[in-house]
Design a protein around this motif. Structure first.
Motif, PDB file in Angstrom:
ATOM      1  N   VAL A   1       0.877  -1.227  -0.081  1.00 40.22           N
ATOM      2  CA  VAL A   1       0.089  -0.085   0.133  1.00 40.22           C
ATOM      3  C   VAL A   1       0.894   1.151  -0.055  1.00 40.22           C
ATOM      4  N   ASN A   2       0.812   2.174  -0.920  1.00 37.61           N
ATOM      5  CA  ASN A   2       1.349   3.459  -1.037  1.00 37.61           C
ATOM      6  C   ASN A   2       1.023   4.303  -0.019  1.00 37.61           C
ATOM      7  N   LEU A   3       1.802   5.163   0.523  1.00 32.09           N
ATOM      8  CA  LEU A   3       1.502   6.190   1.651  1.00 32.09           C
ATOM      9  C   LEU A   3       2.011   7.416   1.318  1.00 32.09           C
ATOM     10  N   SER A   4       1.297   8.432   1.429  1.00 38.45           N
ATOM     11  CA  SER A   4       1.734   9.852   1.002  1.00 38.45           C
ATOM     12  C   SER A   4       2.241  10.365   2.159  1.00 38.45           C
ATOM     13  N   PRO A   5       2.816  11.699   1.875  1.00 29.74           N
ATOM     14  CA  PRO A   5       3.717  12.336   2.811  1.00 29.74           C
ATOM     15  C   PRO A   5       2.643  13.132   3.828  1.00 29.74           C
ATOM     16  N   ALA A   6       1.504  13.125   3.641  1.00 30.64           N
ATOM     17  CA  ALA A   6       0.645  13.852   4.391  1.00 30.64           C
ATOM     18  C   ALA A   6      -0.102  12.914   5.593  1.00 30.64           C
ATOM     19  N   GLN A   7      -0.028  11.606   5.191  1.00 31.87           N
ATOM     20  CA  GLN A   7      -0.392  10.409   6.075  1.00 31.87           C
ATOM     21  C   GLN A   7       0.526  10.528   7.225  1.00 31.87           C
TER      22      GLN A   7
ATOM     23  N   GLU B   1       2.875  -4.557   3.280  1.00 37.36           N
ATOM     24  CA  GLU B   1       3.883  -3.818   2.804  1.00 37.36           C
ATOM     25  C   GLU B   1       3.622  -2.227   2.622  1.00 37.36           C
ATOM     26  N   LEU B   2       4.495  -1.335   3.060  1.00 35.88           N
ATOM     27  CA  LEU B   2       4.008  -0.067   2.758  1.00 35.88           C
ATOM     28  C   LEU B   2       5.021   0.664   2.100  1.00 35.88           C
ATOM     29  N   GLU B   3       4.491   1.462   1.293  1.00 31.08           N
ATOM     30  CA  GLU B   3       5.515   2.031   0.180  1.00 31.08           C
ATOM     31  C   GLU B   3       5.590   3.494   0.479  1.00 31.08           C
TER      32      GLU B   3
ATOM     33  N   ASP C   1       7.509  -2.065  14.074  1.00 32.67           N
ATOM     34  CA  ASP C   1       7.216  -2.972  14.993  1.00 32.67           C
ATOM     35  C   ASP C   1       5.814  -3.608  15.010  1.00 32.67           C
ATOM     36  N   LEU C   2       5.000  -3.358  14.146  1.00 34.67           N
ATOM     37  CA  LEU C   2       3.779  -3.948  14.124  1.00 34.67           C
ATOM     38  C   LEU C   2       3.995  -5.124  13.291  1.00 34.67           C
ATOM     39  N   GLY C   3       5.144  -5.311  12.543  1.00 32.53           N
ATOM     40  CA  GLY C   3       5.264  -6.604  11.829  1.00 32.53           C
ATOM     41  C   GLY C   3       5.126  -6.348  10.346  1.00 32.53           C
ATOM     42  N   VAL C   4       4.938  -5.135   9.827  1.00 31.82           N
ATOM     43  CA  VAL C   4       4.903  -4.920   8.291  1.00 31.82           C
ATOM     44  C   VAL C   4       6.072  -4.653   7.878  1.00 31.82           C
ATOM     45  N   SER C   5       6.386  -4.676   6.684  1.00 31.79           N
ATOM     46  CA  SER C   5       7.638  -4.410   5.897  1.00 31.79           C
ATOM     47  C   SER C   5       7.643  -2.995   5.192  1.00 31.79           C
ATOM     48  N   ILE C   6       8.567  -2.125   5.170  1.00 34.68           N
ATOM     49  CA  ILE C   6       8.580  -0.766   4.585  1.00 34.68           C
ATOM     50  C   ILE C   6       9.419  -0.920   3.260  1.00 34.68           C
ATOM     51  N   ALA C   7       8.940  -0.373   2.087  1.00 31.77           N
ATOM     52  CA  ALA C   7       9.711  -0.261   0.938  1.00 31.77           C
ATOM     53  C   ALA C   7      10.129   1.088   0.237  1.00 31.77           C
ATOM     54  N   MET C   8      11.047   1.585  -0.076  1.00 32.52           N
ATOM     55  CA  MET C   8      11.410   2.811  -0.553  1.00 32.52           C
ATOM     56  C   MET C   8      11.002   2.679  -2.146  1.00 32.52           C
ATOM     57  N   ASP C   9      10.028   3.639  -2.335  1.00 31.85           N
ATOM     58  CA  ASP C   9       9.546   3.641  -3.686  1.00 31.85           C
ATOM     59  C   ASP C   9      10.242   4.484  -4.580  1.00 31.85           C
ATOM     60  N   ASP C  10      10.105   4.215  -5.951  1.00 31.03           N
ATOM     61  CA  ASP C  10      10.608   5.082  -6.896  1.00 31.03           C
ATOM     62  C   ASP C  10      12.109   5.785  -6.667  1.00 31.03           C
ATOM     63  N   PHE C  11      12.874   4.469  -6.305  1.00 32.19           N
ATOM     64  CA  PHE C  11      14.214   4.996  -5.967  1.00 32.19           C
ATOM     65  C   PHE C  11      15.095   5.401  -6.969  1.00 32.19           C
ATOM     66  N   GLY C  12      15.694   6.429  -6.676  1.00 38.93           N
ATOM     67  CA  GLY C  12      16.622   7.058  -7.876  1.00 38.93           C
ATOM     68  C   GLY C  12      16.218   8.505  -8.451  1.00 38.93           C
ATOM     69  N   THR C  13      14.799   8.895  -8.309  1.00 38.80           N
ATOM     70  CA  THR C  13      14.426   9.707  -8.773  1.00 38.80           C
ATOM     71  C   THR C  13      14.433  11.183  -7.963  1.00 38.80           C
ATOM     72  N   GLY C  14      14.824  10.921  -6.414  1.00 40.03           N
ATOM     73  CA  GLY C  14      14.838  12.212  -5.903  1.00 40.03           C
ATOM     74  C   GLY C  14      16.228  12.823  -5.744  1.00 40.03           C
ATOM     75  N   TYR C  15      16.157  13.601  -4.614  1.00 31.39           N
ATOM     76  CA  TYR C  15      17.543  14.512  -4.582  1.00 31.39           C
ATOM     77  C   TYR C  15      18.616  13.562  -3.934  1.00 31.39           C
ATOM     78  N   SER C  16      18.549  12.860  -3.046  1.00 30.64           N
ATOM     79  CA  SER C  16      19.342  11.931  -2.087  1.00 30.64           C
ATOM     80  C   SER C  16      18.982  10.606  -1.792  1.00 30.64           C
ATOM     81  N   SER C  17      18.408   9.904  -2.585  1.00 27.09           N
ATOM     82  CA  SER C  17      17.919   8.518  -2.336  1.00 27.09           C
ATOM     83  C   SER C  17      18.872   7.953  -1.469  1.00 27.09           C
ATOM     84  N   LEU C  18      20.161   7.972  -1.974  1.00 27.96           N
ATOM     85  CA  LEU C  18      21.236   7.172  -1.248  1.00 27.96           C
ATOM     86  C   LEU C  18      21.132   7.442   0.242  1.00 27.96           C
TER      87      LEU C  18
END
Ligand code: C2E
Ligand code: MG
Ligand code: MG
Ligand code: MG
Length: 281
Positions: A113-119, A144-146, A168-185
């Motif tokens: 599921v995608n999460l937006s910054p506002a959330q 998984e939360l993106e 801590d809830l046991g869900v996993s977290i993904a970094m979406d659209d990697f490489g498109t931002g300013y400082s993904s690394l």
């Protein structure tokens, strides 16, 4: 005379401005009504293991079934939902829907599921996610939360604390659209993501650009070193699939494997014989 011309210019400009502004206002109020009336549909796009091609999960991608304009893609209403604040209610609805749908699937594969910054600004986000898991009886390991870099851009201690509470809830977290931002690394340093999703812009150029191939390979190696899976986004052709596999991506997603589709159509994918051994969460 100059004054007259000035007014004339103004006059020919204003009606257009008015029309656009009015259209926007109308869409804004329709969006609020749409959220209240649940005019949204969650589509699901399959993810596959790069080596075995087996199904590993689905990404939830929302669409607005607009009464006047038909099915609208997220680019046409998510930014507006963020600006007007209805993203909180909409985001919660999407989370509940996605967890409820996934709980009914015949194979226990992941749902992303995608999460937006506002959330992320909402204090109650981890509670909201916990409630969605509880309501659907979905195992946390199946969710998984993106998040995109924009979540971390406004990054403060709260963001990282929230990410840890979610983990801590046991869900996993993904970094979406990697490489498109300013400082993904640098963001990879701030939080132990479970997955890196390499942006489609790199994948789509792999056939013709050795630079793109080198970047995808380097990110896949980095992911493997950091213990993160790497998903290639937007795989559209067999050649792209071969290249992302050869360059070390662990998962693939894209039209070559399947378009986003409504929940009611997923059974065709679950029924494919090669999915009997799907890689479950
Ligand atoms: P994303 O999370 O990077 O999602 C992948 C986008 O790439 C989706 O667009 C998907 O339909 C598209 N895509 C997948 N495979 C291919 C391919 O092979 N070729 C091409 N050309 N495109 C492909 P979509 O559904 O229009 O979503 C766009 C963006 O809107 C998403 O990008 C995500 O950032 C956002 N979004 C979607 N659903 C939600 C949601 O429920 N909540 C929030 N906050 N954002 C969402
Ligand atoms: Mg995504
Ligand atoms: Mg993405
Ligand atoms: Mg993308």
């Amino acid at each position: 005379k100059a004054k007259m011309e000035g007014r004339g210019t103004c006059r020919s400009f204003e009606p257009g401005m008015d029309a656009r502004l009015q259209e926007r206002r109308q869409l804004e109020s329709e969006l609020a009504i749409g959220v209240a009336n649940e005019q949204f549909v969650v589509y699901y796009q399959p993810l596959h293991d790069a080596k075995t091609s087996k199904l590993t999960g689905f990404e939830a991608l929302v669409r607005w079934n607009h009464p006047r304009l038909g099915l609208l893609p997220p680019s046409e209403f998510i930014p507006m939902a963020e600006e007007t604040g209805v993203i909180d209610t909409l985001g919660e609805w999407i989370m509940l829907r996605a967890c409820a749908d996934a709980a009914k699937w015949p194979l226990p594969v992941k749902v992303a599921v995608n999460l937006s910054p506002a959330q992320f600004k909402q204090q109650g986000l981890p509670l909201q996610v916990a409630a969605a898991l509880a309501a659907s009886n979905l195992l946390p390991s199946r969710l998984e939360l993106e998040i995109t870099e924009s979540v971390l851009l406004a990054h403060n201690e709260n963001t990282i604390t929230t990410l840890h509470s979610l983990r801590d809830l046991g869900v996993s977290i993904a970094m979406d659209d990697f490489g498109t931002g300013y400082s993904s690394l640098s963001y990879l340093r701030s939080f132990p993501f479970n997955r890196i999703k390499i942006d489609r812009s790199f994948v789509s150029l792999m056939c013709e650009s050795s630079e793109s191939r080198a970047i995808v390979k380097a990110v896949a190696e980095l992911g493997s070193t950091l213990g993160m899976t790497t998903t290639a986004e937007g795989v559209e052709t067999e050649d792209q699939f071969r290249l992302v596999r050869e360059n070390g991506c662990t998962d693939v997603q894209g039209w070559f494997f399947g378009r986003p589709m409504p929940a009611s159509e997923l059974h065709t994918l679950f029924e494919e014989p090669e999915q009997r051994g799907a890689l479950t969460a």
